[in-house]
Design a protein around this motif. Structure first.
Motif, PDB file in Angstrom:
ATOM      1  N   ARG A   1     -17.253   6.465   1.067  1.00 13.36           N
ATOM      2  CA  ARG A   1     -17.334   7.584   0.131  1.00 13.36           C
ATOM      3  C   ARG A   1     -16.845   7.119  -1.240  1.00 13.36           C
ATOM      4  N   VAL A   2     -17.271   7.852  -2.250  1.00 15.13           N
ATOM      5  CA  VAL A   2     -16.769   7.645  -3.603  1.00 15.13           C
ATOM      6  C   VAL A   2     -16.454   9.035  -4.155  1.00 15.13           C
ATOM      7  N   ASP A   3     -15.208   9.448  -3.988  1.00 17.11           N
ATOM      8  CA  ASP A   3     -14.753  10.752  -4.452  1.00 17.11           C
ATOM      9  C   ASP A   3     -13.796  10.527  -5.616  1.00 17.11           C
ATOM     10  N   PRO A   4     -14.256  10.781  -6.849  1.00 17.92           N
ATOM     11  CA  PRO A   4     -13.422  10.492  -8.022  1.00 17.92           C
ATOM     12  C   PRO A   4     -12.047  11.153  -7.999  1.00 17.92           C
ATOM     13  N   ASP A   5     -11.940  12.369  -7.467  1.00 15.86           N
ATOM     14  CA  ASP A   5     -10.637  13.043  -7.408  1.00 15.86           C
ATOM     15  C   ASP A   5      -9.698  12.341  -6.439  1.00 15.86           C
ATOM     16  N   VAL A   6     -10.202  11.956  -5.274  1.00 16.75           N
ATOM     17  CA  VAL A   6      -9.397  11.245  -4.277  1.00 16.75           C
ATOM     18  C   VAL A   6      -8.951   9.897  -4.841  1.00 16.75           C
ATOM     19  N   ILE A   7      -9.866   9.208  -5.490  1.00 15.44           N
ATOM     20  CA  ILE A   7      -9.563   7.898  -6.068  1.00 15.44           C
ATOM     21  C   ILE A   7      -8.510   8.031  -7.164  1.00 15.44           C
ATOM     22  N   ALA A   8      -8.660   9.023  -8.042  1.00 13.83           N
ATOM     23  CA  ALA A   8      -7.697   9.225  -9.130  1.00 13.83           C
ATOM     24  C   ALA A   8      -6.308   9.540  -8.587  1.00 13.83           C
ATOM     25  N   ARG A   9      -6.226  10.364  -7.545  1.00 17.00           N
ATOM     26  CA  ARG A   9      -4.921  10.673  -6.943  1.00 17.00           C
ATOM     27  C   ARG A   9      -4.307   9.428  -6.320  1.00 17.00           C
ATOM     28  N   TRP A  10      -5.113   8.606  -5.653  1.00 12.26           N
ATOM     29  CA  TRP A  10      -4.597   7.354  -5.072  1.00 12.26           C
ATOM     30  C   TRP A  10      -4.079   6.442  -6.179  1.00 12.26           C
ATOM     31  N   GLN A  11      -4.868   6.273  -7.235  1.00  9.73           N
ATOM     32  CA  GLN A  11      -4.463   5.408  -8.346  1.00  9.73           C
ATOM     33  C   GLN A  11      -3.167   5.884  -8.987  1.00  9.73           C
ATOM     34  N   ALA A  12      -2.988   7.192  -9.110  1.00  5.95           N
ATOM     35  CA  ALA A  12      -1.803   7.758  -9.754  1.00  5.95           C
ATOM     36  C   ALA A  12      -0.605   7.838  -8.816  1.00  5.95           C
ATOM     37  N   GLY A  13      -0.817   7.538  -7.537  1.00  6.53           N
ATOM     38  CA  GLY A  13       0.269   7.673  -6.573  1.00  6.53           C
ATOM     39  C   GLY A  13       0.562   9.124  -6.269  1.00  6.53           C
ATOM     40  N   GLU A  14      -0.496   9.904  -6.108  1.00  9.72           N
ATOM     41  CA  GLU A  14      -0.370  11.336  -5.834  1.00  9.72           C
ATOM     42  C   GLU A  14      -1.171  11.735  -4.599  1.00  9.72           C
ATOM     43  N   THR A  15      -1.102  10.911  -3.555  1.00  8.76           N
ATOM     44  CA  THR A  15      -1.843  11.204  -2.326  1.00  8.76           C
ATOM     45  C   THR A  15      -1.111  12.192  -1.437  1.00  8.76           C
ATOM     46  N   GLY A  16       0.192  12.324  -1.632  1.00  8.84           N
ATOM     47  CA  GLY A  16       1.005  13.148  -0.744  1.00  8.84           C
ATOM     48  C   GLY A  16       1.603  12.349   0.399  1.00  8.84           C
ATOM     49  N   VAL A  17       1.286  11.061   0.470  1.00 14.24           N
ATOM     50  CA  VAL A  17       1.867  10.166   1.467  1.00 14.24           C
ATOM     51  C   VAL A  17       2.892   9.310   0.722  1.00 14.24           C
ATOM     52  N   ASP A  18       4.166   9.636   0.913  1.00 13.39           N
ATOM     53  CA  ASP A  18       5.237   9.052   0.103  1.00 13.39           C
ATOM     54  C   ASP A  18       5.221   7.536   0.031  1.00 13.39           C
ATOM     55  N   PHE A  19       5.029   6.868   1.165  1.00 11.04           N
ATOM     56  CA  PHE A  19       5.103   5.407   1.169  1.00 11.04           C
ATOM     57  C   PHE A  19       3.969   4.814   0.330  1.00 11.04           C
ATOM     58  N   VAL A  20       2.771   5.339   0.495  1.00 10.72           N
ATOM     59  CA  VAL A  20       1.623   4.896  -0.307  1.00 10.72           C
ATOM     60  C   VAL A  20       1.868   5.201  -1.780  1.00 10.72           C
ATOM     61  N   ASP A  21       2.321   6.403  -2.059  1.00  8.63           N
ATOM     62  CA  ASP A  21       2.546   6.807  -3.445  1.00  8.63           C
ATOM     63  C   ASP A  21       3.610   5.950  -4.121  1.00  8.63           C
TER      64      ASP A  21
END
Length: 171
Positions: free
Chosen positions: A61-81
């Motif tokens: 998938r290519v979901d710009p919102d999901v990608i932007a949140r991952w890049q910003a460290g805003e996934t909601g998964v603390d360790f990843v963020d």
């Protein structure tokens, strides 16, 4: 600093102070670097295909919102963020962190692994094309490892940040 220089300094350090677990892992990572250099040389542009060097068909998938949140460290998964905050602030991330966030991006979020690899390319201060794309393809399940690994983020967090010190530093 060249890998050859790193190896020379590593060997000199071991002669003076002895080998230890840290010197072992540095040597091990130099071997991985060389491995990925040879893979890139052999595979050429196939290394950059969505299906990777194994021609494994996956639907990305290519979901710009999901990608932007991952890049910003805003996934909601603390360790990843926390790892993504570290990367964005310093241009660096540990090898373990790189594996965790790459696995999360490709396996949990289902995003095209090449977008994650491209983000690392634009952000890492120690970027190396062969190691970066080789590791990303590996984590996405389209690289050298036929086992299609998956990092359990919770287990990684419990193992490598049980007290939350790393997360507290970056979040």
């Amino acid at each position: 600093m060249s890998p050859r220089r790193v190896l020379h300094e590593l060997e000199q350090h071991e002669r003076s102070h002895g080998a230890n677990e840290s010197t072992y892992w540095l040597y091990f990572e130099l071997l991985w670097r060389d491995f990925f250099q040879w893979v890139a040389l052999e595979q050429g542009k196939r290394l950059f295909r969505a299906q990777g060097i194994r021609s494994k068909q996956k639907t990305w998938r290519v979901d710009p919102d999901v990608i932007a949140r991952w890049q910003a460290g805003e996934t909601g998964v603390d360790f990843v963020d926390a790892f993504m905050h570290e990367l964005n602030a310093t241009g660096w991330m540990s090898n373990r962190g790189r594996q965790i966030v790459a696995s999360y991006f490709a396996k949990e979020l289902g995003q095209d692994w090449r977008i994650g690899a491209s983000y690392f390319e634009s952000t890492l201060i120690d970027y190396d094309v062969a190691s970066n794309y080789g590791n990303w393809a590996y984590q996405a399940g389209v690289g050298n490892d036929s086992r299609d690994r998956h990092f359990n983020v919770s287990r990684q967090q419990d193992t490598y940040d049980p007290t939350g010190a790393f997360r507290n530093m970056w979040l």
